[in-house]
Every structure is written in C-alpha cells, then in structure tokens.
Design a protein around this motif. Structure first.
Motif, short mmCIF file in Angstrom:
data_model
loop_
_atom_site.label_atom_id
_atom_site.label_comp_id
_atom_site.label_asym_id
_atom_site.label_seq_id
_atom_site.Cartn_x
_atom_site.Cartn_y
_atom_site.Cartn_z
N PRO A 137 0.83 -1.21 0.00
CA PRO A 137 0.00 0.00 0.00
C PRO A 137 0.86 1.26 0.00
CG PRO A 137 -0.79 -1.58 1.63
CD PRO A 137 0.55 -2.07 1.16
N ASN A 138 0.35 2.32 -0.61
CA ASN A 138 1.15 3.55 -0.73
C ASN A 138 0.85 4.60 0.32
OD1 ASN A 138 -1.31 4.52 -1.58
ND2 ASN A 138 -0.64 5.12 -3.62
N ASP A 139 -0.14 4.36 1.21
CA ASP A 139 -0.36 5.33 2.29
C ASP A 139 0.67 5.08 3.39
OD1 ASP A 139 -1.93 3.81 4.71
OD2 ASP A 139 -2.51 3.00 2.76
N PRO A 140 1.09 6.11 4.11
CA PRO A 140 2.22 5.98 5.04
C PRO A 140 2.07 4.89 6.10
CG PRO A 140 1.72 8.29 4.68
CD PRO A 140 0.62 7.51 4.01
N THR A 141 0.91 4.80 6.75
CA THR A 141 0.79 3.84 7.84
C THR A 141 0.73 2.41 7.35
OG1 THR A 141 -1.60 4.25 7.86
CG2 THR A 141 -0.28 5.46 9.45
N ILE A 182 10.09 -2.54 -4.68
CA ILE A 182 8.85 -2.30 -3.95
C ILE A 182 7.96 -1.37 -4.78
CG2 ILE A 182 7.82 -1.46 -1.81
CD1 ILE A 182 9.59 -3.90 -1.38
N ASP A 183 6.79 -1.86 -5.17
CA ASP A 183 5.83 -1.07 -5.95
C ASP A 183 4.74 -0.57 -5.00
OD1 ASP A 183 7.33 -1.80 -8.13
OD2 ASP A 183 5.91 -3.32 -8.84
N GLU A 184 4.68 0.74 -4.82
CA GLU A 184 3.68 1.33 -3.91
C GLU A 184 2.43 1.72 -4.69
OE1 GLU A 184 5.91 3.69 -0.58
OE2 GLU A 184 7.02 3.98 -2.46
N LEU A 185 1.29 1.08 -4.33
CA LEU A 185 0.03 1.28 -5.05
C LEU A 185 -1.08 1.63 -4.06
CD1 LEU A 185 0.12 -1.93 -7.30
CD2 LEU A 185 0.97 0.35 -7.90
#
Length: 283
Positions: A137-141, A182-185
């Motif tokens: 996931p691409n959100d910080p938390t 690492i692919d952040e989606l």
C-alpha cells in the motif's frame, strides 16, 4: 355553571387521547445515523447490528466507502456521524495532517485484520528471485506496516529502532539481498494487480473482498496475538464532541455482544481474516 360528571369524563378522555397521539410517535421515533464504512468487513459488521441498534432508538444507514481518503473529511465536516474503516495509526496520521477542528477520535475499538503476503506471478516464497516486484500500500501507515511484514518474512531488513509507531519507508531498507523492487500502489488496487507483481502485501478487508482467505491463501500472515493486533485495531471514529454521544453508547452496546463476536469470527465472507478485539462479559 357546573359540568356534569359525564361531561368531565368526556373531557378527560379527550385529553388522554390527544396526549397519546402526541406522545406515542415520539416514543416510537428513531434517530437516523449515517456511518461510512468499507465492505467487507466493516459494513457487514454494522449491517449485522442494524436491528439491535433500532431497538436502542437509532436507525442506521451505511454509506459504502470505496477508498481510505474520503471517510475522515466527511466525518469531520459532519456529512457522516461516524466512519468505520481505519486502524489507530492511520487515524493518528490523518490527525497530524489536518487542523485541530478537523481532528477525530477512535470511539470504539472493534476488530483487527491481519496483513498478509499473497502470491502474484510467483506461487511460493521459495520462488523469490533477484529483482522481483512486491506491491505494498502507498499510504504511510499501511506502507510501513507492509514493510515490517516483509522484514518479518525475511525478505528485507529495516533500520534498527523503527516501530509501527515511528513508521518506516522504503528509504529505511538497509538490507535487500535479492534487490526486490517495492511497488507502492493504492491499497484498493493491489488485488487487481497481483498478476503484474511477484507478490503483494494486501490489507485484510481488500483481500477478503477479492475472494482471498487470509488464513488459507496468505503465504505469510501477521500473528493476530502479537504487537500488530494491538497496534492495528480498527475503530469506529467520530468527532471529539460525539465520543460519548448516545448513538456511540448504543453502538458499543450492540457491538460488544456474543452475537457480534461470533459473527466476526465465523462469517464465511471474512475467511478468517477478521479478529474481534473486544471481550464479552462473562467470557
């Protein structure tokens, strides 16, 4: 002039009837509350207590949220009375990003959803190869949570001293033996991207929504009795002034029951990926 007893009785009867007409609708009247929730499992859990909540005087309407972005602003603006989609660290990150008047509180801790590492184009962890791509996931938390999961799985190593509370980003990776990319989606898009990556870390609700069973399909799963279970409790979230409102008290009453506890644990739709964090009196 004196009124006859029959007239007095008739007047008294009229007064009683009028009072009943005015009072009974008020007694039967339910207050509407609108709660935004992702599905599954949050909306399903709320749906399961709708009738119980009506007995407490509240008619629940559920607005389905399709992302993690809109629920908090809508609650802060008063468009929703509450939302139910997020864990504590996500709420804390949101509160840090907005003004004081837009901040929210976690009023009722209900459940925990273990993160899992799922197969994409590779079907087992021993197939992990040089340069493979892993979606997170691409959100910080939730991104940080995914990185800690990959560390626990032995795929990467993060800087010493980092915790879910401090957070972590891809810049904190200090060991990556196979040069994994690492692919952040967006979290909600990851299940549909499984065939485009070797593996993916997926939020529990999006995994079950895509037909995956965290218990059966995850190649590596967060332990529900570990630190993650305490840290990533999912809350019903409200404005601070509503934390002790009557509708919140009613929600807590109908949620913290054996019926809801069993529903969360045994719902076939949740596929073992939702764990209640509350205890039932007498258990």
């Amino acid at each position: 002039m004196k009124l006859k007893k029959s007239h007095l009785a008739l007047i008294a009867l009229v007064v009683i009837v009028v009072a009943a007409i005015l009072i009974v609708p008020q007694l039967n009247k339910t207050k509407k509350i609108l709660i935004g929730a992702t599905v599954p499992p949050h909306g399903n859990i709320l749906e399961a207590v709708k009738e119980d909540l009506k007995k407490e005087g509240f008619e629940l309407e559920i607005k389905v949220l399709t992302d993690y972005v809109t629920g908090n602003p809508a609650t802060a603006a008063g468009d929703l009375q509450a939302n139910y989609f997020q864990h504590g660290p996500y709420l804390a990150q949101y509160n840090e990003s907005v003004s004081e008047k837009e901040r929210l509180v976690g009023a009722i801790g209900v459940h925990y959803e273990p993160f899992g590492l799922y197969a994409g184009s590779k079907k087992a962890l021993d197939e992990l190869a040089e340069g493979d791509h892993i979606a997170i996931p691409n959100d910080p938390t939730n991104g940080a949570r995914a990185l800690f999961l990959l560390q626990d799985a032995g795929i990467i190593k993060l800087k010493d001293g980092l915790t879910p509370q401090t957070g972590a980003t891809v810049l904190d990776i200090v060991e990556n033996a196979k040069n994994i990319a690492i692919d952040e989606l967006n979290a909600e898009l990851i299940p549909a991207a499984l065939q485009d990556v070797a593996y993916a870390v997926i939020n529990g609700n999006y995994a079950t929504g895509a037909g995956l069973s965290p218990k059966d399909d995850a190649l590596f799963l967060e332990p529900s009795d570990g630190e993650a279970g305490k840290t990533y409790t999912n809350f019903i979230v409200v404005k601070p002034e509503n934390e002790n409102a009557d509708f919140v008290k009613a929600l807590k009453k109908v949620l913290f029951t054996q019926k809801t506890y069993d529903f969360i644990l045994n719902s076939p739709e949740f596929k073992g990926g939702v764990i209640p964090v509350f205890t039932v009196s007498g258990k």
